[in-house]
Motif scaffolding. Structure first.
Motif, PDB file in Angstrom:
ATOM      1  N   GLN A  32       0.580  -1.409   0.233  1.00  0.00           N
ATOM      2  CA  GLN A  32       0.002   0.470   0.028  1.00  0.00           C
ATOM      3  C   GLN A  32       0.974   0.750   0.246  1.00  0.00           C
ATOM      4  O   GLN A  32      -0.029   2.182  -0.660  1.00  0.00           O
ATOM      5  CB  GLN A  32      -0.831  -0.387   1.253  1.00  0.00           C
ATOM      6  CG  GLN A  32      -2.023  -1.494   1.123  1.00  0.00           C
ATOM      7  CD  GLN A  32      -2.807  -0.889   2.347  1.00  0.00           C
ATOM      8  OE1 GLN A  32      -3.419   0.176   2.770  1.00  0.00           O
ATOM      9  NE2 GLN A  32      -2.378  -1.944   3.249  1.00  0.00           N
TER      10      GLN A  32
ATOM     11  N   LYS B  37      -8.083  -3.778  -3.485  1.00  0.00           N
ATOM     12  CA  LYS B  37      -8.302  -5.516  -2.756  1.00  0.00           C
ATOM     13  C   LYS B  37      -7.771  -5.917  -4.609  1.00  0.00           C
ATOM     14  O   LYS B  37      -7.756  -6.885  -4.518  1.00  0.00           O
ATOM     15  CB  LYS B  37      -9.676  -5.693  -2.581  1.00  0.00           C
ATOM     16  CG  LYS B  37      -9.537  -6.807  -2.736  1.00  0.00           C
ATOM     17  CD  LYS B  37      -9.542  -7.183  -0.679  1.00  0.00           C
ATOM     18  CE  LYS B  37     -10.461  -7.776  -0.078  1.00  0.00           C
ATOM     19  NZ  LYS B  37      -9.587  -8.174   1.100  1.00  0.00           N
ATOM     20  N   THR B  38      -8.509  -4.923  -5.460  1.00  0.00           N
ATOM     21  CA  THR B  38      -8.357  -5.697  -7.119  1.00  0.00           C
ATOM     22  C   THR B  38      -7.122  -5.719  -7.307  1.00  0.00           C
ATOM     23  O   THR B  38      -6.554  -6.253  -8.034  1.00  0.00           O
ATOM     24  CB  THR B  38      -9.453  -4.714  -7.673  1.00  0.00           C
ATOM     25  OG1 THR B  38      -9.025  -3.314  -7.925  1.00  0.00           O
ATOM     26  CG2 THR B  38     -11.121  -5.055  -7.189  1.00  0.00           C
ATOM     27  N   GLU B  39      -6.326  -4.327  -7.189  1.00  0.00           N
ATOM     28  CA  GLU B  39      -5.312  -3.760  -8.138  1.00  0.00           C
ATOM     29  C   GLU B  39      -3.607  -4.849  -7.391  1.00  0.00           C
ATOM     30  O   GLU B  39      -3.159  -4.887  -7.859  1.00  0.00           O
ATOM     31  CB  GLU B  39      -4.880  -2.404  -7.929  1.00  0.00           C
ATOM     32  CG  GLU B  39      -6.356  -2.539  -9.398  1.00  0.00           C
ATOM     33  CD  GLU B  39      -6.270  -2.722 -11.025  1.00  0.00           C
ATOM     34  OE1 GLU B  39      -4.808  -3.392 -11.594  1.00  0.00           O
ATOM     35  OE2 GLU B  39      -7.117  -3.372 -11.013  1.00  0.00           O
TER      36      GLU B  39
ATOM     37  N   ASN C 162     -10.848  -2.755   1.195  1.00  0.00           N
ATOM     38  CA  ASN C 162     -11.525  -2.961  -0.161  1.00  0.00           C
ATOM     39  C   ASN C 162     -11.205  -1.284  -1.357  1.00  0.00           C
ATOM     40  O   ASN C 162     -10.839  -0.840  -1.040  1.00  0.00           O
ATOM     41  CB  ASN C 162     -13.304  -2.856   0.300  1.00  0.00           C
ATOM     42  CG  ASN C 162     -13.260  -4.301   1.208  1.00  0.00           C
ATOM     43  OD1 ASN C 162     -12.742  -5.120   0.901  1.00  0.00           O
ATOM     44  ND2 ASN C 162     -14.827  -4.027   1.718  1.00  0.00           N
ATOM     45  N   GLY C 163     -11.529  -2.119  -2.473  1.00  0.00           N
ATOM     46  CA  GLY C 163     -11.571  -0.773  -3.522  1.00  0.00           C
ATOM     47  C   GLY C 163     -10.216  -1.443  -4.720  1.00  0.00           C
ATOM     48  O   GLY C 163     -10.070  -2.266  -4.913  1.00  0.00           O
ATOM     49  N   PHE C 164      -9.671   0.137  -5.082  1.00  0.00           N
ATOM     50  CA  PHE C 164      -8.597  -0.413  -5.751  1.00  0.00           C
ATOM     51  C   PHE C 164      -7.547  -0.861  -4.732  1.00  0.00           C
ATOM     52  O   PHE C 164      -7.066  -2.295  -5.861  1.00  0.00           O
ATOM     53  CB  PHE C 164      -8.062   1.323  -5.826  1.00  0.00           C
ATOM     54  CG  PHE C 164      -6.250   0.887  -6.225  1.00  0.00           C
ATOM     55  CD1 PHE C 164      -6.530   0.706  -8.127  1.00  0.00           C
ATOM     56  CD2 PHE C 164      -5.460   1.116  -6.027  1.00  0.00           C
ATOM     57  CE1 PHE C 164      -4.719   0.899  -8.630  1.00  0.00           C
ATOM     58  CE2 PHE C 164      -4.255   0.937  -6.441  1.00  0.00           C
ATOM     59  CZ  PHE C 164      -4.044   0.927  -7.825  1.00  0.00           C
TER      60      PHE C 164
ATOM     61  N   GLY D 243      -5.916   5.775  -0.904  1.00  0.00           N
ATOM     62  CA  GLY D 243      -6.024   5.934  -3.001  1.00  0.00           C
ATOM     63  C   GLY D 243      -5.323   6.218  -3.634  1.00  0.00           C
ATOM     64  O   GLY D 243      -5.762   5.714  -5.118  1.00  0.00           O
TER      65      GLY D 243
END
Length: 145
Positions: A38, A116-118, A112-114, A48
């Motif tokens: 992160q 979690k997926t990327e 969650n969000g960016f 973010g």
């Protein structure tokens, strides 16, 4: 009036880190890897925004577990059809796919969000010592136990 500083990502370079999972506790290691992916180690951390950090984990098969997790922890997979719930214990998963254990632990610790997926795409986990990322010149990252 105060202005919020928003860092621009176009001047930021990709950074590669290598982590040795030999004799490291699974949970503590995965939280530190999740924080590293992160970008929380950077002084200009902004939630973010893309930190452009890649992590290579070697020796995934030598990760340490506490308690009776080898027999009591289970991973579940469901295809969506009735009666097709698959259950695997941690010991079976460590034998067949040792890299998947660390990948799942890190992915489940991301928000969650960016993230979690990327971000899990930037995690490369290998069971042994060899990895094909020598050209990226990764920096050795040592976590205290």
């Amino acid at each position: 009036m105060n202005h919020t500083y928003i860092p621009s990502g176009k001047y930021q370079e990709r950074s590669w880190f290598i982590v040795d999972a030999n004799d490291q506790t699974l949970g503590r290691l995965s939280t530190q890897i999740a924080n590293l992916i992160q970008g929380k180690h950077q002084n200009a951390y902004t939630p973010g925004f893309d930190s452009k950090v890649h992590v290579i984990v070697i020796n995934a098969e030598k990760v340490r577990l506490t308690g009776k997790k080898l027999t009591q922890k289970f991973y579940y997979n469901h295809t969506g059809k009735p009666g097709e719930l698959k259950t695997r214990s941690l010991s079976v998963l460590l034998e067949k796919f040792p890299s998947r254990v660390i990948e799942l632990a890190v992915k489940r610790m991301l928000p969650n969000g960016f993230a979690k997926t990327e971000l899990p795409k930037r995690l490369k986990v290998y069971a042994g010592e060899n990895h094909p990322h020598q050209a990226q010149k990764p920096k050795q990252m040592i976590f205290s136990i």
